[in-house]
Design a protein around this motif. Structure first.
Motif, PDB file in Angstrom:
ATOM      1  N   PHE A   1       0.846  -1.193   0.000  1.00  0.00           N
ATOM      2  CA  PHE A   1       0.000   0.000   0.000  1.00  0.00           C
ATOM      3  C   PHE A   1       0.880   1.241   0.000  1.00  0.00           C
ATOM      4  O   PHE A   1       1.855   1.326   0.747  1.00  0.00           O
ATOM      5  CB  PHE A   1      -0.896   0.018   1.240  1.00  0.00           C
ATOM      6  N   VAL A   2       0.519   2.207  -0.866  1.00  0.00           N
ATOM      7  CA  VAL A   2       1.184   3.507  -0.912  1.00  0.00           C
ATOM      8  C   VAL A   2       0.152   4.574  -0.590  1.00  0.00           C
ATOM      9  O   VAL A   2      -0.861   4.702  -1.291  1.00  0.00           O
ATOM     10  CB  VAL A   2       1.816   3.782  -2.295  1.00  0.00           C
ATOM     11  N   GLY A   3       0.401   5.336   0.475  1.00  0.00           N
ATOM     12  CA  GLY A   3      -0.533   6.368   0.900  1.00  0.00           C
ATOM     13  C   GLY A   3       0.016   7.762   0.665  1.00  0.00           C
ATOM     14  O   GLY A   3       1.071   8.115   1.190  1.00  0.00           O
ATOM     15  N   MET A   4      -0.687   8.554  -0.130  1.00  0.00           N
ATOM     16  CA  MET A   4      -0.315   9.945  -0.353  1.00  0.00           C
ATOM     17  C   MET A   4      -1.240  10.837   0.477  1.00  0.00           C
ATOM     18  O   MET A   4      -2.463  10.675   0.434  1.00  0.00           O
ATOM     19  CB  MET A   4      -0.451  10.307  -1.833  1.00  0.00           C
ATOM     20  N   ALA A   5      -0.674  11.784   1.223  1.00  0.00           N
ATOM     21  CA  ALA A   5      -1.452  12.626   2.140  1.00  0.00           C
ATOM     22  C   ALA A   5      -2.391  11.740   2.950  1.00  0.00           C
ATOM     23  O   ALA A   5      -3.605  11.873   2.898  1.00  0.00           O
ATOM     24  CB  ALA A   5      -2.243  13.682   1.361  1.00  0.00           C
ATOM     25  N   PRO A   6      -1.831  10.808   3.733  1.00  0.00           N
ATOM     26  CA  PRO A   6      -2.624   9.712   4.317  1.00  0.00           C
ATOM     27  C   PRO A   6      -3.547  10.145   5.444  1.00  0.00           C
ATOM     28  O   PRO A   6      -3.158  10.237   6.597  1.00  0.00           O
ATOM     29  CB  PRO A   6      -1.543   8.746   4.818  1.00  0.00           C
ATOM     30  N   TYR A   7      -4.803  10.381   5.081  1.00  0.00           N
ATOM     31  CA  TYR A   7      -5.807  10.781   6.061  1.00  0.00           C
ATOM     32  C   TYR A   7      -6.448   9.538   6.661  1.00  0.00           C
ATOM     33  O   TYR A   7      -7.337   8.931   6.087  1.00  0.00           O
ATOM     34  CB  TYR A   7      -6.871  11.662   5.400  1.00  0.00           C
ATOM     35  N   ALA A   8      -5.960   9.134   7.811  1.00  0.00           N
ATOM     36  CA  ALA A   8      -6.542   8.024   8.577  1.00  0.00           C
ATOM     37  C   ALA A   8      -6.251   8.339  10.043  1.00  0.00           C
ATOM     38  O   ALA A   8      -7.036   9.010  10.701  1.00  0.00           O
ATOM     39  CB  ALA A   8      -5.958   6.683   8.134  1.00  0.00           C
ATOM     40  N   VAL A   9      -5.102   7.868  10.551  1.00  0.00           N
ATOM     41  CA  VAL A   9      -4.641   8.368  11.844  1.00  0.00           C
ATOM     42  C   VAL A   9      -3.942   9.693  11.528  1.00  0.00           C
ATOM     43  O   VAL A   9      -2.746   9.740  11.272  1.00  0.00           O
ATOM     44  CB  VAL A   9      -3.678   7.381  12.528  1.00  0.00           C
ATOM     45  N   ALA A  10      -4.707  10.762  11.501  1.00  0.00           N
ATOM     46  CA  ALA A  10      -4.199  12.027  10.984  1.00  0.00           C
ATOM     47  C   ALA A  10      -4.670  13.195  11.836  1.00  0.00           C
ATOM     48  O   ALA A  10      -5.623  13.082  12.609  1.00  0.00           O
ATOM     49  CB  ALA A  10      -4.680  12.228   9.537  1.00  0.00           C
ATOM     50  N   ARG A  11      -3.978  14.289  11.671  1.00  0.00           N
ATOM     51  CA  ARG A  11      -4.400  15.546  12.296  1.00  0.00           C
ATOM     52  C   ARG A  11      -4.562  16.590  11.193  1.00  0.00           C
ATOM     53  O   ARG A  11      -3.759  16.656  10.269  1.00  0.00           O
ATOM     54  CB  ARG A  11      -3.358  16.035  13.310  1.00  0.00           C
ATOM     55  N   PHE A  12      -5.623  17.392  11.306  1.00  0.00           N
ATOM     56  CA  PHE A  12      -5.798  18.470  10.346  1.00  0.00           C
ATOM     57  C   PHE A  12      -5.904  19.793  11.073  1.00  0.00           C
ATOM     58  O   PHE A  12      -6.127  19.846  12.279  1.00  0.00           O
ATOM     59  CB  PHE A  12      -7.010  18.244   9.432  1.00  0.00           C
TER      60      PHE A  12
ATOM     61  N   SER B   1     -14.724  13.808  12.232  1.00  0.00           N
ATOM     62  CA  SER B   1     -14.572  13.308  13.606  1.00  0.00           C
ATOM     63  C   SER B   1     -13.232  12.627  13.855  1.00  0.00           C
ATOM     64  O   SER B   1     -12.804  12.512  15.000  1.00  0.00           O
ATOM     65  CB  SER B   1     -15.705  12.330  13.937  1.00  0.00           C
ATOM     66  N   ILE B   2     -12.558  12.152  12.794  1.00  0.00           N
ATOM     67  CA  ILE B   2     -11.297  11.420  12.998  1.00  0.00           C
ATOM     68  C   ILE B   2     -10.079  12.314  12.805  1.00  0.00           C
ATOM     69  O   ILE B   2      -8.947  11.825  12.789  1.00  0.00           O
ATOM     70  CB  ILE B   2     -11.191  10.197  12.063  1.00  0.00           C
ATOM     71  N   GLY B   3     -10.286  13.628  12.672  1.00  0.00           N
ATOM     72  CA  GLY B   3      -9.192  14.521  12.325  1.00  0.00           C
ATOM     73  C   GLY B   3      -8.263  14.881  13.458  1.00  0.00           C
ATOM     74  O   GLY B   3      -7.416  15.766  13.303  1.00  0.00           O
ATOM     75  N   ASN B   4      -8.378  14.234  14.602  1.00  0.00           N
ATOM     76  CA  ASN B   4      -7.475  14.503  15.718  1.00  0.00           C
ATOM     77  C   ASN B   4      -6.755  13.226  16.132  1.00  0.00           C
ATOM     78  O   ASN B   4      -6.621  12.918  17.305  1.00  0.00           O
ATOM     79  CB  ASN B   4      -8.248  15.098  16.901  1.00  0.00           C
ATOM     80  N   ALA B   5      -6.302  12.489  15.111  1.00  0.00           N
ATOM     81  CA  ALA B   5      -5.579  11.228  15.319  1.00  0.00           C
ATOM     82  C   ALA B   5      -6.413  10.208  16.091  1.00  0.00           C
ATOM     83  O   ALA B   5      -5.881   9.365  16.813  1.00  0.00           O
ATOM     84  CB  ALA B   5      -4.248  11.467  16.020  1.00  0.00           C
ATOM     85  N   GLU B   6      -7.743  10.291  15.938  1.00  0.00           N
ATOM     86  CA  GLU B   6      -8.660   9.337  16.568  1.00  0.00           C
ATOM     87  C   GLU B   6      -9.360   8.547  15.472  1.00  0.00           C
ATOM     88  O   GLU B   6     -10.458   8.911  15.035  1.00  0.00           O
ATOM     89  CB  GLU B   6      -9.681  10.079  17.445  1.00  0.00           C
ATOM     90  N   PHE B   7      -8.705   7.511  14.990  1.00  0.00           N
ATOM     91  CA  PHE B   7      -9.252   6.721  13.884  1.00  0.00           C
ATOM     92  C   PHE B   7     -10.233   5.709  14.449  1.00  0.00           C
ATOM     93  O   PHE B   7      -9.889   4.556  14.725  1.00  0.00           O
ATOM     94  CB  PHE B   7      -8.113   6.052  13.117  1.00  0.00           C
ATOM     95  N   ARG B   8     -11.481   6.164  14.610  1.00  0.00           N
ATOM     96  CA  ARG B   8     -12.516   5.368  15.269  1.00  0.00           C
ATOM     97  C   ARG B   8     -13.706   5.121  14.349  1.00  0.00           C
ATOM     98  O   ARG B   8     -13.895   5.810  13.339  1.00  0.00           O
ATOM     99  CB  ARG B   8     -13.018   6.080  16.533  1.00  0.00           C
ATOM    100  N   HIS B   9     -14.529   4.152  14.734  1.00  0.00           N
ATOM    101  CA  HIS B   9     -15.797   3.917  14.070  1.00  0.00           C
ATOM    102  C   HIS B   9     -16.697   5.144  14.220  1.00  0.00           C
ATOM    103  O   HIS B   9     -16.428   6.039  15.036  1.00  0.00           O
ATOM    104  CB  HIS B   9     -16.488   2.689  14.673  1.00  0.00           C
ATOM    105  N   TYR B  10     -17.781   5.165  13.491  1.00  0.00           N
ATOM    106  CA  TYR B  10     -18.702   6.304  13.498  1.00  0.00           C
ATOM    107  C   TYR B  10     -19.307   6.498  14.884  1.00  0.00           C
ATOM    108  O   TYR B  10     -19.682   5.537  15.563  1.00  0.00           O
ATOM    109  CB  TYR B  10     -19.807   6.074  12.472  1.00  0.00           C
ATOM    110  N   ASN B  11     -19.418   7.761  15.302  1.00  0.00           N
ATOM    111  CA  ASN B  11     -19.960   8.103  16.619  1.00  0.00           C
ATOM    112  C   ASN B  11     -21.457   8.384  16.508  1.00  0.00           C
ATOM    113  O   ASN B  11     -21.871   9.409  15.962  1.00  0.00           O
ATOM    114  CB  ASN B  11     -19.223   9.326  17.175  1.00  0.00           C
ATOM    115  N   TYR B  12     -22.277   7.469  17.050  1.00  0.00           N
ATOM    116  CA  TYR B  12     -23.738   7.628  17.024  1.00  0.00           C
ATOM    117  C   TYR B  12     -24.269   8.313  18.274  1.00  0.00           C
ATOM    118  O   TYR B  12     -25.481   8.499  18.412  1.00  0.00           O
ATOM    119  CB  TYR B  12     -24.410   6.264  16.882  1.00  0.00           C
ATOM    120  N   GLY B  13     -23.385   8.699  19.186  1.00  0.00           N
ATOM    121  CA  GLY B  13     -23.807   9.236  20.471  1.00  0.00           C
ATOM    122  C   GLY B  13     -23.780   8.142  21.526  1.00  0.00           C
ATOM    123  O   GLY B  13     -23.863   6.943  21.208  1.00  0.00           O
ATOM    124  N   PRO B  14     -23.667   8.521  22.807  1.00  0.00           N
ATOM    125  CA  PRO B  14     -23.464   7.537  23.880  1.00  0.00           C
ATOM    126  C   PRO B  14     -24.491   6.405  23.912  1.00  0.00           C
ATOM    127  O   PRO B  14     -24.127   5.236  24.070  1.00  0.00           O
ATOM    128  CB  PRO B  14     -23.542   8.387  25.150  1.00  0.00           C
TER     129      PRO B  14
END
Length: 433
Positions: free
Chosen positions: A230-241, A331-344
């Motif tokens: 796998f080659v990732g360019m500008a890899p937005y996954a575990v990422a910060r923006f 929601s994942i832009g703070n190095a929080e590569f998590r599943h979708y947040n539906y609320g508590p």
């Protein structure tokens, strides 16, 4: 995920009334900001209208010699774009396990039994965005190097708006994010390529395409056996923006409106591809205004960007996605590569936890090579260490000096700075099997 300015839902309101933010109001706002920033001191960047016209077709012969219009011209689609560069291609149709019908494009290989390489595009992008510059584009370069190049598309995009049971008017059709792209869409692409070639694939992704790939192997680790590397360019996954100050100020009030169903409120579907994005016509005239948008969203230095390529790229944006995907991406832009947040409450029902779980990236076993831009506001260098640490087999992590988010697709020196190193990655870990 190329243009954050197009991601932000400027036009969303609870009801379309006198308070509705119009395109005119947005342009006036940008003009005021532009004046504040003294951008009028600079001459508008030049662009080549004939180059843009190569990617467009008039709806009728009478328009062929008329100025480009968003109502009289339409963009060429992938196979026709390939013809511009003297290439041929095929559109394949695939069906995911949960019933979405997608297109998958193949550039005709120049030799038999070439190694397949699958490209995964970013948020709101399209397969055509890999083909803006012809022989300077990585997809064309790899084709001429003897690889079997495939260009993927996701559900909800311009090439993924069909389903075996649902229509786009059904709200259930739009209940997806990049999670489903990884769980269903990418595996369907890989399986189809395997049936056609009896081979696995190397995968190259830009921006959100990285989240698609990472979530796929986190959820379905058996696909490690079908991926060479796998080659990732500008890899937005575990990422910060880092959004601009203006966008950060507006975002809290805008995000709630993303929950609006675009099919029940007229004009609210900002993500559907038009015949030709009207903003391209506007930007061809008011180039400084559009440059202000780029600077806010990307930090782009307009003195170093080829405006012709920007307009061609913009002609294919946006190419479709869901509101849910936008929310998940943000929601994942703070190095929080998590599943979708539906609320508590709903999280507790779905995940047995009030917070969504992290994707298990220890499942990503294939060799991974990552390329970051040190001027990329969407994928900050500060998130690189977290991404590398989360993956068990990063063979290379490279910072491309001066690169911002669009540069991975548009930079005039990308072959030397980026694509030649990627070719070396492929030769080392994949070869030309």
């Amino acid at each position: 995920m190329l243009l954050k300015s197009q991601i932000c839902p400027w036009a969303y309101q609870p009801a379309l009334s006198a308070s509705h933010i119009t395109l005119f109001q947005l342009l006036v706002f940008l003009l005021l900001v532009q004046k504040e920033n003294s951008l009028f001191l600079y001459r508008p960047p030049p662009f080549d209208p004939d180059y843009l016209k190569m990617f467009l077709e008039p709806d009728a012969e009478i328009y062929r010699h008329f100025p480009i219009s968003s109502t009289a011209w339409h963009v060429k689609e992938t196979v026709e774009v390939l013809k511009i560069w003297g290439k041929s291609g095929e559109e394949h149709t695939i069906t995911t396990e949960d019933g979405y019908i997608l297109s998958l494009f193949r550039i005709t290989p120049i030799k038999e039994k070439a190694t397949p390489v699958l490209f995964l595009h970013g948020l709101l992008a399209a397969p055509e965005t890999w083909l803006i510059r012809g022989k300077e584009d990585l997809a064309i370069i790899l084709n001429e190097e003897g690889y079997d190049v495939w260009l993927g598309c996701y559900r909800g995009s311009n090439y993924g708006r069909r389903h075996v049971n649902l229509t786009t008017a059904n709200e259930k059709f739009w209940d997806f994010s990049f999670h489903e792209h990884g769980l269903y869409d990418a595996p369907a692409m890989i399986d189809h390529i395997y049936r056609e070639t009896s081979q696995g694939v190397a995968i190259i992704a830009h921006s959100m395409g990285n989240a698609v790939f990472m979530s796929m192997l986190a959820l379905r680790p058996e696909y490690n056996n079908k991926v060479y590397m796998f080659v990732g360019m500008a890899p937005y996954a575990v990422a910060r923006f880092q959004y601009s100050t203006v966008v950060q100020t507006l975002m809290p009030g805008l995000v709630p409106f993303l929950n609006i169903n675009p099919n029940t409120i007229k004009y609210a579907d900002l993500y559907t591809r038009r015949k030709l994005n009207p903003l391209v016509v506007v930007c061809a005239i008011a180039r400084l205004t559009c440059l202000t948008t780029f600077q806010f969203s990307q930090g782009v230095d307009f003195k170093d960007i080829d405006w012709t390529y920007v307009l061609v790229l913009g002609a294919y944006f946006p190419s479709g996605t869901s509101n849910k995907n936008i929310i998940h991406i943000i929601s994942i832009g703070n190095a929080e590569f998590r599943h979708y947040n539906y609320g508590p409450t709903k999280n507790l029902e779905r995940y047995k936890s009030q917070t969504p779980p992290k994707y298990n990236l220890t499942n990503v076993k294939v060799p991974v090579s990552l390329y970051y831009g040190d001027n990329d506001m969407n994928v900050l260098i500060s998130g690189m260490e977290a991404q590398v640490k989360a993956l068990p087999n990063v063979v290379k992590s490279t910072i491309v000096k001066g690169y911002n988010h669009p540069d991975f697709l548009l930079d005039k020196d990308s072959r030397r700075l980026l694509y030649n190193p990627i070719l070396k990655d492929l030769r080392k870990y994949v070869g030309t099997k």
